[in-house]
Scaffold this active site. Sequence first.
Site, PDB file in Angstrom:
ATOM      1  N   LYS A  58      36.090  45.048  39.835  1.00 10.53           N
ATOM      2  CA  LYS A  58      37.154  45.608  40.558  1.00 10.53           C
ATOM      3  C   LYS A  58      38.428  45.449  40.099  1.00 10.53           C
ATOM      4  O   LYS A  58      38.879  44.047  39.892  1.00 10.53           O
ATOM      5  CB  LYS A  58      37.181  45.165  42.034  1.00 10.53           C
ATOM      6  CG  LYS A  58      37.967  45.487  42.965  1.00 10.53           C
ATOM      7  CD  LYS A  58      38.098  47.051  43.068  1.00 10.53           C
ATOM      8  CE  LYS A  58      36.960  47.621  43.489  1.00 10.53           C
ATOM      9  NZ  LYS A  58      36.926  49.234  43.841  1.00 10.53           N
ATOM     10  N   HIS A 115      28.148  53.927  45.161  1.00 11.52           N
ATOM     11  CA  HIS A 115      29.298  53.019  45.449  1.00 11.52           C
ATOM     12  C   HIS A 115      28.914  52.129  46.713  1.00 11.52           C
ATOM     13  O   HIS A 115      27.881  52.572  47.466  1.00 11.52           O
ATOM     14  CB  HIS A 115      30.427  54.268  46.086  1.00 11.52           C
ATOM     15  CG  HIS A 115      31.432  53.471  46.805  1.00 11.52           C
ATOM     16  ND1 HIS A 115      31.361  53.666  48.226  1.00 11.52           N
ATOM     17  CD2 HIS A 115      32.463  53.036  46.582  1.00 11.52           C
ATOM     18  CE1 HIS A 115      32.571  53.133  48.808  1.00 11.52           C
ATOM     19  NE2 HIS A 115      33.190  52.705  47.774  1.00 11.52           N
TER      20      HIS A 115
HETATM   21  O1  GKR Z   1      35.558  46.124  48.613  1.00  3.66           O
HETATM   22  O2  GKR Z   1      37.450  45.884  48.140  1.00  3.66           O
HETATM   23  C1  GKR Z   1      36.421  46.415  48.195  1.00  3.66           C
HETATM   24  C2  GKR Z   1      36.302  47.828  47.308  1.00  3.66           C
HETATM   25  O3  GKR Z   1      37.430  48.240  46.533  1.00  3.66           O
HETATM   26  C3  GKR Z   1      35.804  49.034  48.025  1.00  3.66           C
HETATM   27  O4  GKR Z   1      36.631  49.133  49.270  1.00  3.66           O
HETATM   28  C4  GKR Z   1      35.918  50.221  47.304  1.00  3.66           C
HETATM   29  O5  GKR Z   1      35.347  51.136  48.203  1.00  3.66           O
HETATM   30  O6  GKR Z   1      33.725  49.211  46.361  1.00  3.66           O
HETATM   31  C5  GKR Z   1      34.696  50.364  46.305  1.00  3.66           C
HETATM   32  C6  GKR Z   1      35.002  51.294  45.207  1.00  3.66           C
HETATM   33  O7  GKR Z   1      34.438  51.253  44.352  1.00  3.66           O
HETATM   34  O8  GKR Z   1      36.101  51.877  45.092  1.00  3.66           O
HETATM   35 MG    MG Z   2      35.085  52.846  43.188  1.00  3.62          MG
END
Ligand code: GKR
Ligand code: MG
Length: 420
Positions: A189, A316
């Site tokens: 991420k 996702h």
């Molecule tokens: O859990 O912070 C997180 C992610 O950024 C999530 O909110 C996203 O929806 O996992 C996600 C993504 O792939 O964009």
């Molecule tokens: Mg994503």
Amino acid sequence: MSQRGKIQDVRITPVAFHDMPLLNSVGVHEPYALRSIIEVMTEGAYGLGETYGNSEHLDRLQKAAERIKGLFIYDTNALHRVCTELLADDGSTGGDGMVTTASVVDKVFSPFEVACLDLQGKLAGVPVSDLLGGRVRENVQYSAYLFYKWPGHPGEPDDEYGEALDPAGVVKQAQKIIAEYGFKAIKLKGGVFPPAQEVEAIKALHEAFPGVPLRLDPNAVWTVETSQWVAKELDGILEYLEDPAAEIEGMAAVAKEASMPLATNMAVVAFAHLPPSILQNAVQVILSDHHFWGGLRRSQTLAAICATWGMRLSMHSNSHLGISLAAMTHLAAATPNLDYACDTHWPWKRRDEDVIIDGALKWVDGGVNVPTAPGLGVELDRDKLARLHQQYLDCGLRKRDDTTYMKKFQPDFSAHIPRW
Ligand code: GKR
Ligand code: MG
């Protein structure tokens, strides 16, 4: 329509479970993540669903729950119709603090559909994967979903994963998570540090894990030019680049130059987004998610559209518990072209915090063995449910708000897009 399987009651229980300080483009995860646990009751049996726990969504779920009583668990078309009618005037995208916005109807419908499929499976004595066409794989692979993170929530002791704020920290996190689960694909991420630093982190992962498929997801915080630069830097290294730039148009511009496929759970998150995206060849991989694509069967419809138009499919995830993991696993098991390792936030929750009875979901070799017991194959542990519900009542959080939490510690933080 069979007269059996009338929905007699529906129960919705909001729960909270501990979460770690995971960083993303909109801020940092709060100490608790919220979920709603759905029980649909018929003929002495119950079916389970799990979805987002923010109060706005909870409110819609409760309204829908009243309306679906008396429908049949086999008539999921009627269920969808009721949700559509109920939300006809609801213009919101139901995003509420999350980076992904989608169709509110599909989001509300989803956990009820999953619960009905769980019940259908239980009553017929077959797993949900059979209701979805049968398993094409016995083990569903997931990816090591890495996050930049603080060592612990401010003011609290370090958590078991500790700090990851640079390439070395990210590699260390990957080593720990892979040692525990055996994941064979890695996603980072991004969208947290300047792009050159995130490129370095991916290169460090590539060096530490040669041959392991890698993905980077900055949640659309880069300009088209920056995205194109990153794509060039990571040519031959990334399996796919996830949501580098915003919107279908931004993704289409990046896709023209990028050598690797682009994936999305932001630009294309509802059926209405597919035609314009396909016309522009904006994305090559859709990250399905039954929580917002309208449940398991509509996710399979999405899979068929992807197969028809030459797009590939991955999955996702958001912070979730075991009912969602079971549903994700059945879906991926019964969907032939959902063949990338799926995302999951599973490692980030405490092992002992869930609402299901232990032991039904077995992690083997980077994946979850597809449950073969009837329905989803998971049962509610009512003591655990009560505990997590109490935690919900006590924690005071009623919606996800990574940005406000971040600003408590970094007042000048801005979630503005594009940032780089
Ligand atoms: O859990 O912070 C997180 C992610 O950024 C999530 O909110 C996203 O929806 O996992 C996600 C993504 O792939 O964009
Ligand atoms: Mg994503």
